[in-house]
Every structure is written in structure tokens, then in C-alpha cells.
Design an enzyme around this catalytic site. Structure first.
Site, PDB file in Angstrom:
ATOM      1  N   THR A   7      18.368 -42.231  58.090  1.00  0.00           N
ATOM      2  CA  THR A   7      17.947 -43.514  58.634  1.00  0.00           C
ATOM      3  C   THR A   7      18.953 -44.585  58.232  1.00  0.00           C
ATOM      4  OG1 THR A   7      16.617 -44.344  56.770  1.00  0.00           O
ATOM      5  CG2 THR A   7      15.596 -42.697  58.195  1.00  0.00           C
ATOM      6  N   GLY A   8      19.047 -45.635  59.030  1.00  0.00           N
ATOM      7  CA  GLY A   8      20.069 -46.635  58.765  1.00  0.00           C
ATOM      8  C   GLY A   8      21.458 -46.047  58.899  1.00  0.00           C
ATOM      9  N   ALA A   9      21.642 -45.193  59.911  1.00  0.00           N
ATOM     10  CA  ALA A   9      22.862 -44.378  60.004  1.00  0.00           C
ATOM     11  C   ALA A   9      24.004 -45.070  60.737  1.00  0.00           C
ATOM     12  CB  ALA A   9      22.535 -43.058  60.704  1.00  0.00           C
ATOM     13  N   ILE A  45      26.304 -47.147  53.960  1.00  0.00           N
ATOM     14  CA  ILE A  45      26.059 -45.888  53.250  1.00  0.00           C
ATOM     15  C   ILE A  45      25.564 -44.816  54.207  1.00  0.00           C
ATOM     16  CG2 ILE A  45      24.631 -44.792  51.490  1.00  0.00           C
ATOM     17  CD1 ILE A  45      24.669 -47.450  49.958  1.00  0.00           C
ATOM     18  N   GLY A  46      24.673 -45.179  55.128  1.00  0.00           N
ATOM     19  CA  GLY A  46      24.154 -44.186  56.063  1.00  0.00           C
ATOM     20  C   GLY A  46      25.244 -43.565  56.904  1.00  0.00           C
ATOM     21  N   TYR A 100      14.179 -58.187  48.962  1.00  0.00           N
ATOM     22  CA  TYR A 100      14.830 -56.881  48.809  1.00  0.00           C
ATOM     23  C   TYR A 100      14.460 -56.232  47.475  1.00  0.00           C
ATOM     24  CZ  TYR A 100      18.659 -53.498  48.412  1.00  0.00           C
ATOM     25  OH  TYR A 100      19.406 -52.356  48.247  1.00  0.00           O
ATOM     26  N   SER A 152      18.322 -48.674  44.591  1.00  0.00           N
ATOM     27  CA  SER A 152      19.259 -49.691  44.119  1.00  0.00           C
ATOM     28  C   SER A 152      18.951 -50.010  42.673  1.00  0.00           C
ATOM     29  CB  SER A 152      19.133 -50.960  44.969  1.00  0.00           C
ATOM     30  OG  SER A 152      19.832 -52.043  44.384  1.00  0.00           O
TER      31      SER A 152
END
Length: 531
Positions: free
Chosen positions: A210-212, A216-217, A353, A340
């Protein structure tokens, strides 16, 4: 017997060749010749089932009159763990494989009833008894051992020190996977490894990220693709997703693009269905998607706070649920949560966040304990990230007077991606800390939280802003993807002008052609700490 006797010289030559093949060169050790001799001795004391005897003797004559004359022809778990740790220091060699497999099997099958020693095939050591051997020095001999009546806590400690060294072995080696699940090696002739366990090589894996579409994804998708995986790409931005799919296919993987808003559980479930229809059972699910707002808490609107929570926390929950619905019935699979350091230690200007990442930690720990209670072979782990040079700082909603930036030290996305893939290969750790800064921040927060409160109150505002004024017209991705339109692909790297820690020496970023990458002074550092 009707057959000619073997020629002694021929037999000896064959024996020498067999031992030469069985003993590695070990040229990277301080004393290679001594290391090879030690390895040969240990190899000769190790059975086909992986058990290593402590000594090839039934007793010690010099101790016979002291009442301490013991039979050492058995496998002491602690001694074999010592041997495995020593071999691991020299690299990937079969004796380490044997030690991990044997100790892992005994821990799995015996649990709290683990004895300090067992026979080389894992059976109980027979009770000690005396043999009447005329002429034996010291009056009598003993066989068997009373160790079966003992409990030694340090056996568990040494085994726990040994098992993490499995990271030195290929993760797609079925012997490694069998050992860590507590089963005999396939080479022993009685493997219990299931068909699901055999789906271990990267070119058979189905990985959902996800978040690709960026950061980072995207770097993680590239890395899995380079190992031949089928990669399912979830994000909202069409341009970023399509570019990531091209990256995957260029590196030898197969890609499936599924535009998905992780805040919507219906879309997440539909993505999981599409993934398995295209590539078969999901082996690895990486939760990485998030959004954020840079602003003091009182300047963040309630709807904005809700949106960050729905994506950055509930999105992880929806992804985990979709994965577990498929993994638990098969009793196989790995979920990696991209966390994180701010999930342990909060800083100013990122309250939404930080709150979401704290929630991910708590939720994941609860789910992990439920899986352990169910004796499940599905694993969930968290990779706690440092500051990473990703495009989020180019598109995050910000009400700061200056442009937002990550707090140094800053790492490149490829460093984070390697940690994610490592966690997927070795998911038995509760958490992985990427970078010394992450480990130090989390530890310092446990020891002196008030001190860090004062430090971040003084430095947290300035360190998260550049010297450039914040443009009021830049795109933000809180409500709509910033990389939706054609020609709006942001890549994996951000635009930080601070010197990020490089991915590895002499590697140039594809996302910043013509840049001064890498910095002149390369830094070698251990990236991942385990917990």
C-alpha cells in the site's frame, strides 16, 4: 563376502575428497587452518538429523573416582548453540543450518520441558548406569547421563541467541523455513513442511504494497520485483502507480495496479480479491500508505485530523484485516507495518501523524498476541523508520511559514525498502529499528522522556522547516492524490537538499539524474536493529 576388499589408497583418497568438499575454506577468518580443523571436527560430530554430540567418549577415566564420570555421546543444546554462533561469525555454512534446525525443532516440540541434552535424533538421554568392564582404568565405566533429570534455564537463552542468526541463511531455503517452524529438514526424509511453506522463493510470492506510488512503498516494490515477486500496487495516484508498475516489470516482476483509498475498507477488500484473482494467495502484505498535516495542533481542522487518522491508522487496520482474512485459514503469511520512530517518540507540528503511528504500534501488538494465542504461523511485524527522503514533504498539507523537511539524519528510501524486505523474510521479531537515530530516539525516550520533551520543544520547529518560504500553490495529497494527473509522477525520492545517508556506495539515484549523488564521504553503518 564374495566381494574384493577396497584398495586402501583409493578409499583414503575418496575420504579426503569427501572431507575437503564438506569443509569450507574459511579464508575470511583470523586463522583459516585452525578454523577448518575445528569445522571438520564439529562436522564429524554432527548427525544426519543435525544433532551434534558433545564428545565422542563414554566417560572420562581421570574423573571416575570423583563421581563425575559422564557419558558425553549426546547433543547438548547449549554446546550446539555455541557452535552455531561461532560458525555464523564466518558466514553461511551448513553447520549453522544444522544448529538452527536442531535447536528450533527441540524448542518447538519440547517447549518448557526442554532438557539440556538429548540424543542426536532428538530422543531422551537414557538414565546413567555403570558397566562392569574388567581392566577399565579407574575401576568402572558409565554410560547414559543423569542430565535428563535437570532443568537449565540458560539453554533457552542460548537458543534464543542462536535463532536470530538465521538471517545469515537464505530465507528461501526450505531447510531454514522448516527449522524456524520447528519441523525437521526436508533432507532428513520426514519433512512436515506444508505446500504453503514451499511457496518461499521470491518468484512465487505475491506481495501487496500500500502507498506504492512513491517513497518507501515504491522503493520496496522495486526491490521485491528484482527478486521475481508478483507485486500488487495500491495507492490513489494513477500516474505514480503506472510508473511504479513500469519499474516492477523492468526489474523482472509482474505488476498489478489497483487504485485504492486505504481509508475505505470496501476498496481495500476489493483490492485483496483482485490480488488473489491475478496472482494467487497473498504471501506478504506491506502496510505503508499514509498522509499527514504539518501544523500546530490547534491549526489542524477536525476534518483534517479525521482524514489523517482514517488513512494513516485505519488504513493499516483495513489492510491487516484483509490480509488476515486470507492468511489465517491457510496458516501462512506475513504482514509488515511500516512504522516510525515518531510512533514511540512524538515531536511538535506532527500531532496527527504521531498519534496515528502510536495507534498502529498498539493495535499491532494486540493482534500479534492474538496470533500467538492461536498458535498461528501468520506473522506481523513493525519496521520503525527514521526520517526518509520521500516526496511526502513536497505534497503534505502544511501551514508552516517555511517549507517542511525531514529531521536529520535522513535516509534514502532504498535503505527503508531493504529493511521491509528483510522483515518480510524474517518476521519473527516484534520490531525492527532502521538506523541508529531510530534506536537511539526510542531508547532515550524510555530513559529520559522529559529531557526529550525539552529538546524537541526547543529544536522541533526550526529543524522541520527549510529556509524557503512555503508556496501557497503547491499540490497537497490529503484529500486528492498529488500524482493523479499524467506527468505528475514524483518517483521514490524526495527533494531534500540535506545530505541523505546513501543507499550503498557508488549508487546513483534514478530519480535525481545529474545530482551530486552520492555524497563524497560515504558512511558505513548498521541499518537495522532488532527487538
Amino acid at each position: 563376502m564374495g566381494r574384493p576388499l577396497p584398495v586402501p589408497s583409493t578409499s583414503w583418497s575418496r575420504t579426503e575428497r569427501a572431507w575437503s568438499d564438506a569443509v569450507p575454506a574459511l579464508d575470511n577468518t583470523v586463522a583459516a587452518r585452525d578454523a577448518r580443523q575445528a569445522y571438520a571436527v564439529l562436522r564429524g560430530m554432527t548427525s544426519a538429523d543435525g544433532g551434534m554430540v558433545a564428545a565422542a567418549t563414554t566417560s572420562l577415566p581421570e574423573r571416575s573416582e570423583e563421581g563425575r564420570n559422564y557419558d558425553y555421546r549426546y547433543a547438548w543444546i547449549r554446546d550446539q548453540c555455541f557452535a552455531g554462533q561461532a560458525v555464523a561469525a564466518a558466514g553461511q555454512h551448513p553447520l549453522l543450518d544444522d544448529a538452527v534446525r536442531f535447536a528450533g525443532t527441540r524448542l518447538h516440540e519440547d517447549g518448557p520441558k526442554l532438557k539440556p541434552a538429548c540424543t542426536v535424533d532428538g530422543g531422551p538421554v537414557p538414565d546413567q548406569r555403570t558397566l562392569e568392564l574388567p581392566g577399565y582404568p579407574g575401576r568402572f565405566d558409565r554410560i547414559g547421563n543423569h542430565v535428563s533429570g535437570q532443568f537449565q534455564l540458560d539453554v533457552f537463552g542460548e537458543a534464543l541467541l542462536l535463532l536470530p542468526l538465521r538471517g545469515l541463511l537464505p530465507a528461501d531455503d526450505p531447510r531454514t523455513r522448516a527449522a524456524l517452524r520447528g519441523h525437521p529438514s526436508p533432507n532428513s526424509g520426514h519433512s512436515h513442511v506444508t505446500s504453503e511453506t514451499n511457496r518461499t522463493s521470491m518468484n512465487q510470492q505475491t506481495v501487496v504494497i500500500t502507498g506504492a506510488s512513491a517513497g518507501i512503498g515504491r522503493a520496496t516494490a522495486r526491490l521485491f520485483a528484482g527478486r521475481g515477486a508478483n507485486v500488487v500496487l495500491l495507492a490513489r495516484g494513477k500516474a505514480g502507480l503506472d510508473a511504479t508498475a513500469d519499474d516492477v516489470e523492468e526489474r523482472g516482476g509482474r505488476a498489478l495496479v489497483v487504485p485504492t483509498d486505504m481509508a475505505d475498507p470496501t476498496q481495500v477488500e476489493a483490492a485483496a480479491v483482485a490480488a488473489e484473482e491475478a496472482f494467487g494467495p497473498i504471501d506478504v502484505w506491506v502496510n505503508n500508505a499514509f498522509t499527514s498535516v504539518f501544523a500546530p495542533f490547534m491549526e489542524i481542522e477536525p476534518a483534517e485530523y479525521k482524514r489523517v487518522t482514517e488513512v494513516s491508522y485505519l488504513g493499516f487496520l483495513h489492510g491487516t484485516r484483509a490480509a488476515l482474512q486470507r492468511m489465517i485459514p491457510r496458516d501462512a503469511g506475513v504482514i509488515v507495518q511500516v512504522g516510525s520512530a515518531l510512533g514511540d517518540r512524538s515531536i511538535p507540528l506532527q500531532s496527527a501523524y504521531c498519534g496515528a503511528k502510536h495507534a498502529v504500534n498498539g493495535f499491532t501488538s494486540s493482534v500479534r498476541t492474538e496470533l500467538i494465542h492461536q498458535h498461528s504461523h501468520v506473522h506481523v511485524t513493525v519496521v520503525q523508520m527514521p526520517a526518509v527522503n520521500t516526496p511526502q514533504f513536497s505534497w503534505v498539507l502544511s501551514r508552516l511559514p517555511k517549507s517542511p523537511q525531514p529531521v536529520p539524519p535522513i535516509y534514502q528510501p532504498e535503505v527503508a525498502a531493504r529493511a521491509v524486505v528483510n522483515a518480510a523474510n524474517h518476521p519473527h521479531r516484534e520490531q525492527y529499528y532502521v538506523g541508529a537515530a531510530t534506536a537511539a530516539t526510542i531508547l532515550a525516550n524510555k530513559l529520559a522522556p522529559a529531557l526529550l520533551d525539552g529538546y524537541f520543544a526547543r529544536t522541533g520547529y526550526a529543524s522541520q522547516q527549510t529556509d524557503d518560504s512555503e508556496p501557497g500553490t503547491r499540490p497537497t495529497n490529503l484529500w486528492q492524490p498529488a500524482d493523479e494527473a499524467p506527468d505528475h509522477d514524483y518517483g521514490a525520492h524526495g527533494s531534500s537538499t540535506r545530505r541523505p545517508i546513501p543507499t550503498r556506495p557508488r549508487q546513483r539515484s534514478r530519480d535525481t539524474p545529474g545530482s551530486s549523488w552520492p555524497p563524497r564521504r560515504e558512511r558505513r553503518q548498521r541499518w537495522v536493529w532488532e527487538r
